[in-house]
Design a protein around this motif. Structure first.
Motif, mmCIF file in Angstrom:
data_model
loop_
_atom_site.group_PDB
_atom_site.id
_atom_site.type_symbol
_atom_site.label_atom_id
_atom_site.label_comp_id
_atom_site.label_asym_id
_atom_site.label_seq_id
_atom_site.Cartn_x
_atom_site.Cartn_y
_atom_site.Cartn_z
ATOM 1 N N GLY A 1 -2.138 -2.584 0.100
ATOM 2 C CA GLY A 1 -1.949 -3.048 1.713
ATOM 3 C C GLY A 1 -0.898 -2.232 2.298
ATOM 4 N N GLU A 2 -0.165 -1.095 1.573
ATOM 5 C CA GLU A 2 0.650 -0.396 1.941
ATOM 6 C C GLU A 2 0.185 0.527 3.356
ATOM 7 O OE1 GLU A 2 3.278 3.677 0.641
ATOM 8 O OE2 GLU A 2 2.028 2.473 -0.600
ATOM 9 N N ILE A 3 0.868 0.533 4.335
ATOM 10 C CA ILE A 3 0.649 1.287 5.559
ATOM 11 C C ILE A 3 0.909 2.897 5.038
ATOM 12 C CG2 ILE A 3 1.035 1.997 8.009
ATOM 13 C CD1 ILE A 3 1.354 -1.085 8.484
ATOM 14 N N VAL A 4 -0.161 3.717 5.125
ATOM 15 C CA VAL A 4 0.041 5.092 4.974
ATOM 16 C C VAL A 4 0.344 5.740 6.200
ATOM 17 C CG1 VAL A 4 -1.262 7.340 4.291
ATOM 18 C CG2 VAL A 4 -1.665 4.972 3.405
ATOM 19 N N CYS A 5 -0.249 5.506 7.367
ATOM 20 C CA CYS A 5 -0.029 6.144 8.802
ATOM 21 C C CYS A 5 -0.408 5.479 9.992
ATOM 22 C CB CYS A 5 -0.293 7.595 8.608
ATOM 23 S SG CYS A 5 -2.086 7.885 8.574
ATOM 24 N N GLU A 6 0.182 5.650 10.919
ATOM 25 C CA GLU A 6 -0.595 5.167 12.230
ATOM 26 C C GLU A 6 -0.781 6.427 13.241
ATOM 27 O OE1 GLU A 6 1.342 1.810 14.103
ATOM 28 O OE2 GLU A 6 2.089 1.140 12.229
ATOM 29 N N ILE A 7 -1.999 6.600 13.751
ATOM 30 C CA ILE A 7 -2.462 7.419 14.673
ATOM 31 C C ILE A 7 -2.273 7.143 16.063
ATOM 32 C CG2 ILE A 7 -4.093 9.219 15.323
ATOM 33 C CD1 ILE A 7 -3.199 9.851 12.465
#
Length: 329
Positions: A105-111
């Motif tokens: 569930g770790e967020i890698v990135c937000e575009i």
């Protein structure tokens, strides 16, 4: 039936390219029988990259791509030639896309910006050829590095719509009708609950060629934060809205109670949503005569700007736009 062209959730296996192996080679020519090492480095493996695009509004184009595989790097060559890098896999995604690892569930990135590029799954580094390891004490190294292996992981992409105003209300509160009146959006409208099954965006024209973006999401019901009705699937779309426009119809049994239920569902889903500016619109107000209107104005919540509107007769629409614009700016 849900609109088939709006997809806001996809899950796929992302595999980067392995790095190419370094080359083990010695220079051998007619006039140079004992030349030194000249094995080149291997090429980098291809990355899997996310790229923001303002021309893309949905994740539909990724729905059926269950495996995204980048090319491996090529092996190094003689005469210190470096192997070619593997081709990157570049995935264009809408602005507002969040990537997270499926297992943790770790967020890698937000575009969030047009043209923004983020390496989702990095390719392996190429191995060093034997020429790299030559030293004054070891003039003929007989070894070269292998390339780094590829990385394989399951990735989830979720789209959170980027809009200035998010419409919040129970099913059949008139949200889609309002959006169709104030913008060029053409959402499905009917006299039954859950007409809207996918979010809709519309650009609302304002005075002096100004404009703002409004998002209509499927209706919320009590217990939505626990998964009832359409659940929390669409609540995430209002996380990025600057302002929340609550809509309650004039024929509701208890306006204050409905407002509190909606507020409580947002609180349970994400308490930070209550920090956003809020406006209340009482829809279908054309059904009220002057006496009922005066009485109802005493019943609405006092801690939120309230506008009585009717999309059918255009009542209060200009006033609503003015209130929205003042709160946005």
């Amino acid at each position: 039936m849900a609109a088939p062209n709006f997809i806001d959730y996809v899950k796929f296996c992302s595999r980067s390219g392995a790095g190419g192996a370094g080359y083990l080679h010695f220079n051998r020519e007619k006039h140079l029988q004992n030349g030194g090492p000249d094995g080149g480095d291997g090429g980098r493996g291809g990355h899997v990259i996310l790229k923001g695009s303002s021309n893309v509004w949905t994740l539909l184009h990724l729905k059926y791509r269950k495996h995204i595989i980048a090319e491996a790097g090529e092996r190094g060559g003689m005469q210190d030639c470096t192997g070619a890098s593997g081709k990157d896999e570049i995935l264009e995604v809408p602005l507002g896309t969040v990537a997270r690892k499926a297992d943790t569930g770790e967020i890698v990135c937000e575009i969030t910006e047009d043209g923004q590029e983020v390496i989702l799954t990095p390719g392996g580094r190429g191995g060093k050829g034997n020429a790299f390891f030559a030293t004054s004490t070891n003039r003929a190294p007989e070894y070269a590095q292998p390339g780094e292996p590829s990385i394989e992981e399951w990735i989830i992409l979720e789209l959170k719509l980027l809009a200035d105003v998010g419409l919040v209300g129970f099913p059949n509160a008139g949200k889609s009708t309002l959006l169709s009146v104030v913008s060029a959006a053409k959402p499905k409208i009917a006299d039954y609950a859950f007409t809207t099954l996918t979010p809709n965006l519309g650009v609302v024209a304002y005075r002096d060629d100004k404009s703002f973006v409004m998002a209509d999401i499927p209706g919320i019901i009590e217990g939505a934060a626990e998964g009832r009705g359409l659940g929390i699937r669409f609540l995430r779309h209002i996380e990025r809205n600057s302002l929340l426009l609550f809509m309650i119809p004039a024929d509701a049994k208890d306006i204050k109670k409905e407002y509190e239920i909606l507020l409580n569902e947002l609180r349970k889903y994400n308490p930070e949503l209550l920090d956003k500016k809020r406006i209340l619109a009482i829809s279908k107000s054309d059904m009220l005569d002057e006496e009922l209107l005066t009485e109802m104005k005493r019943e609405v919540p006092t801690d939120i700007p309230t506008v009585f509107i009717s999309a059918a007769t255009q009542q209060g629409i200009t006033e609503l736009k003015d209130v929205i614009w003042r709160n946005l700016h």
